[in-house]
Structures are given as C-alpha cells and as structure tokens.
Design an enzyme around this catalytic site. Structure first.
Site, PDB file in Angstrom:
ATOM      1  CE  LYS A 118      -2.181  -1.029   4.001  1.00  0.00           C
ATOM      2  NZ  LYS A 118      -1.639  -2.183   4.341  1.00  0.00           N
TER       3      LYS A 118
ATOM      4  NE  ARG B 263       7.410  -3.729   6.134  1.00  0.00           N
ATOM      5  CZ  ARG B 263       6.265  -3.196   6.067  1.00  0.00           C
ATOM      6  NH1 ARG B 263       5.783  -2.786   4.881  1.00  0.00           N
ATOM      7  NH2 ARG B 263       5.317  -3.475   7.177  1.00  0.00           N
TER       8      ARG B 263
END
Ligand code: AMP
Length: 206
Positions: free
Chosen positions: A13, A127
């Site tokens: 997103k 990440r």
C-alpha cells in the site's frame, strides 16, 4: 478523488500510495507513518501507542480518527487523499464517511491489493532485515496479519455493498500493480466508467 488503499500489512500500500502522490498530486495519509512519527518525537501520544504497535495490536479508533481529521483540516483544497492503513475497523470506516460528508466529500474508490498470506510473510522478513521495524518481526507480524483478518477484512463487504471496491492483483511486480491501479482510477474518472477516448476520437467526436 478520495481513495482508500486496502490490504493486509506488507501488501504494498505504502509503495503504491507514494507513486500516486507523485503522479496524481494526491496527499497520502498513512496512520502508521503518523503513529511512528509520534513515537519518534517522544510525544504523549507516542508514549501511549508505542507498546500497542510493538505488540501488533490496533490503537484505538478515537486516536486514529482524530489524526485523520487533523490532516484533513490541515490540507484544505487538496486534490484528494489516499488513505493508507486507514480505515482498519468498521467503526473507522463509518467515522471516515461522516468526517468526509461534513466536508461535502466521500470515499470515491477502494482498491484492494490482493495478496496471499504465505508470500507476504516472505516479503516481511526482507523488510524486517532492511528497516528493522520491531513490529515486522515474524511473530508480531503473524499477529498483525491475524488482526487484519479479524478486524479489518470485514470492511470488504462494507465497501463492496457500496459498489466502491475493486480488486487488483497485489502479487504482481510494482510496475504492474501501479498500472492496474491507474487503469481503475482512469476508468472511474471518465464518465460512465468508459475508457478515455483517444486523441483523434476526441478531436473528431468519434
Ligand atoms: P502500518 O504501518 O499501517 O502497518 O501500521 C503500523 C501499526 O500502527 C499497526 O500495526 C497498528 O498498531 C497501528 N495502526 C496504524 N493504522 C492504524 C489504524 N487505522 N487503526 C489502528 N491502528 C493502526
């Protein structure tokens, strides 16, 4: 144009929102970024939410709704907003509808980045190594995913019933996902959802 980018944590997103900011002059409102900034600043709000975020739970609806209202007030005359990571509960979605209605606006489009849980676990490990966000560690992340499935996924029927929901394959590469999102937004921006006319068709009325 007010767009909700919808999907579980690590669906992409934020990445897609940043592209839309550059391409469409919209303002990205990420409640996650706002809360992390509050923690970094050491503010009272930051101290209040730090433990909740580290544990992978949701902070209260009141807190995030107030953050969003504050940002809407701070950006009068904006071309539109991309809501990233908000709303995450039905109560937040209802609050968003009412704060936008007060401004004679509404949620125009909800785009769901559809991803599968197994693959995003792999994404998040990467990440975690790159950014070191504490709530990205695999155990907390699994809890965030469960929280999404329990508290946030019920928003899908909410927006679907309003005819605002479109699904995009979030497993594709970044460019392909961006192209799919653009296609949805262009289609919705043109009258009756028709594709935009080409140059000659516009010129000669074809
Ligand atoms: P995000 O960066 O969007 O994944 O958000 C990181 C964390 O911030 C979440 O796991 C929640 O603890 C908190 N958070 C962000 N947005 C919201 C929201 N709309 N409602 C409740 N908690 C949120």
């Amino acid at each position: 144009m007010n767009l909700v980018l919808f999907g579980p944590p690590a669906a992409g997103k934020g990445t897609q929102a940043k592209r839309l900011v550059a391409e469409r002059q919209l303002i990205q409102l990420s409640t996650g970024d706002m809360l992390r900034a509050a923690i970094k600043s050491g503010s009272e709000l930051g101290q209040k939410v730090e433990g909740i975020i580290k544990a992978g739970d949701l902070v209260s609806d009141e807190i995030v709704i107030a953050l969003i209202e504050d940002q809407l007030d701070s950006n009068p005359g904006a071309a539109g907003f991309i809501f990233d990571g908000f709303p995450r509960t039905v109560a937040q979605a209802e609050a968003l509808d009412s704060v936008l209605a007060k401004r004679d606006e509404s949620v125009d489009s909800v785009i769901r980045l559809k991803v599968d849980d197994g693959s995003i676990l792999g994404r998040i490990e990467k990440r975690f190594l790159e950014q070191g966000r504490k709530d990205d560690n695999p155990e907390v992340f699994k809890h965030r995913l469960a929280t999404y499935n329990k508290q946030t996924a019920p928003l899908l029927p909410y927006y679907s019933a309003q005819g605002k929901l479109t699904e995009v394959d979030g497993m594709a590469d970044i460019e392909t996902v961006a192209a799919s999102i653009s296609e949805v937004l262009d289609r919705q921006a043109s009258p009756k959802g028709e594709p935009k006319k080409g140059f000659f068709a516009r010129l000669f009325g074809g």
